[in-house]
Enzyme design. Structure first.
Site: not given
Length: 435
Positions: A17-18, A83, A174, A322-323
């Site tokens: 991921g990010f 995993v 959204e 995300a950040q």
């Protein structure tokens, strides 16, 4: 796993991921052997999943092959694996394709959908954390519209044209805005035998405003934008049950619907094997120190959504977006370099770049540290930021041209039922969230 033996330190990263991708990209040129594990062979740009589910983008616009990252170094490897558990005593990761010994382990497994113990929602609802799930939602929306055109039973038709979304955070806002634009611009052209006024979008939120994590200004403007688009907002409303046909709530509200989308929260996706003391049970996230080391372990790290780092500014951990994940991935890469050189580790300090959400064409809200704004300029900023953080030039280019096409033509070119969903809910097409 067919990973070559080496005298170099082996760093194993679980999750592309990010956070995992940011870390992997920073380690490519280092004198280490890096192994990236993920159950998908691509990275998903999750902030734009809602556009895949509403026919605005094709999935390859927001997915990036993970092997494109590792292929630039002969010391870095990717394995498609799920995993199962971790054995810290033997420093071994156990997967469905074999075992792998590590020197340093980084857990970046992210988050999964949180149903808060409501089994009826988990069994009968839709949610959106992966590309396959977004495609399922797209197929369901389009199939229900097709079915509505041929249904003679008015009650059945009403249920097919009722769209219920739960959770008015950025995803719910959204997604409901995008479905409203689908109704306003696509349905009248593609379905002339359907009355768009029969199509209702309901957004349910348990708190007293939409976008609870954002400012009061953003919440107020987002609600105005949604109401302008025709979305019916139900605040202080919690879903109690959904049987696949009827939504019941803690109020008198009950809605018959064939499209029920859950976006009311996420929880961590931990891996079995670590001490119970390492996991904060309520959040389902690993407790980490300022260096992202998992509580009780020196050579096991956690970054991104799965990591809970308590600070003065963030006593409940950093937001699961995300950040923080990207910043923790980049910072951990620097700390691993320091660790290998025997240098002192440096504490992570999160730089909050603000939050934003789009509510459809020309409508968005942005919260920065000193400024809060909305409308067309906010929408332009939202587009620029999301294009900038998309991985890969091709993804940016394809997404940009899709947006231009959609904007000029009031169209959504990806409204294709590639893989039918209805009738397969209980089988392979409904991908459940996995660790």
């Amino acid at each position: 796993m067919n990973i070559p033996k080496t005298d170099l330190p082996r760093i194993v990263i679980i999750g592309g991921g990010f956070a995992g991708m940011a870390l992997a990209r920073k380690l490519l040129k280092e004198d280490v052997q890096m192994v990236l594990l993920d159950r998908h062979n691509y990275h998903t740009f999750q902030p734009l999943l809602y556009q895949v589910s509403t026919s605005g983008l094709e999935p390859d616009s927001i997915a990036y092959p993970l092997r494109k990252i590792t292929r630039s170094s002969k010391k870095c490897f990717f394995r498609l694996a799920e995993v199962k558990s971790i054995s810290d005593e033997t420093k071994t990761v156990h997967t469905n394709i074999g075992d792998l010994v590590y020197d340093y382990l980084v857990i970046a497994t992210g988050s999964k959908t949180n149903f808060f113990g409501n089994e009826s929602i988990e069994e009968n609802g839709m949610w959106m954390k992966t590309v396959p799930q977004a495609l399922n939602i797209r197929s369901l929306i389009l199939e229900n519209l097709e079915q509505a055109t041929i249904t003679e039973d008015p009650e059945k038709r009403k249920a097919l044209l009722n769209f219920v979304l739960v959770g008015a955070g950025p995803t719910g806002v959204e997604l409901s805005g995008a479905i409203a634009e689908l109704r306003n611009h696509i349905v009248p052209k593609d379905y002339p035998d359907l009355d768009p006024n029969e199509m209702h979008i309901h957004l349910l939120e348990g708190l007293d405003r939409v976008l609870p994590p954002m400012s009061e200004h953003a919440s107020k403007k987002a609600q105005e934008f949604l109401e302008e688009l025709g979305v019916k907002i139900h605040l202080n409303t919690m879903v109690e049950h959904y049987d696949g046909h009827l939504v019941t709530t803690n109020t008198d509200l009950a809605i018959k619907t064939e499209t029920f989308i859950w976006s009311a929260g996420v929880t961590g996706a931990p891996v079995e094997g670590l001490n119970a003391s390492a996991l904060v049970e309520k959040a389902n996230r690993y407790e980490v120190n300022a260096f992202n080391q998992v509580n009780g372990y020196e050579n096991i790290f956690a970054i991104g959504d799965i990591a809970l780092m308590q600070t003065e500014d963030f006593p409940k951990g950093h937001p699961m977006v995300a950040q923080p994940a990207i910043q923790q991935g980049k910072h951990l890469a620097k700390n691993l370099k320091r660790l290998l050189k025997g240098e002192k580790l440096e504490a992570f300090n999160y730089f909050d770049k603000g939050t934003m959400a789009t509510v459809g064409r020309n409508r968005a809200v942005v919260d920065l540290k000193k400024w809060k704004f909305s409308g067309f300029f906010a929408w332009f900023v939202w587009m620029f930021v999301h294009l900038w953080f998309l991985v890969g030039f091709r993804n940016r280019l394809v997404t940009f041209f899709n947006w231009i096409y959609n904007y000029v033509n009031f169209d959504k070119a990806a409204r294709l039922i590639i893989r039918p969903f209805k009738g397969h809910e209980k089988s392979m097409t409904f991908e459940k969230d996995k660790t």
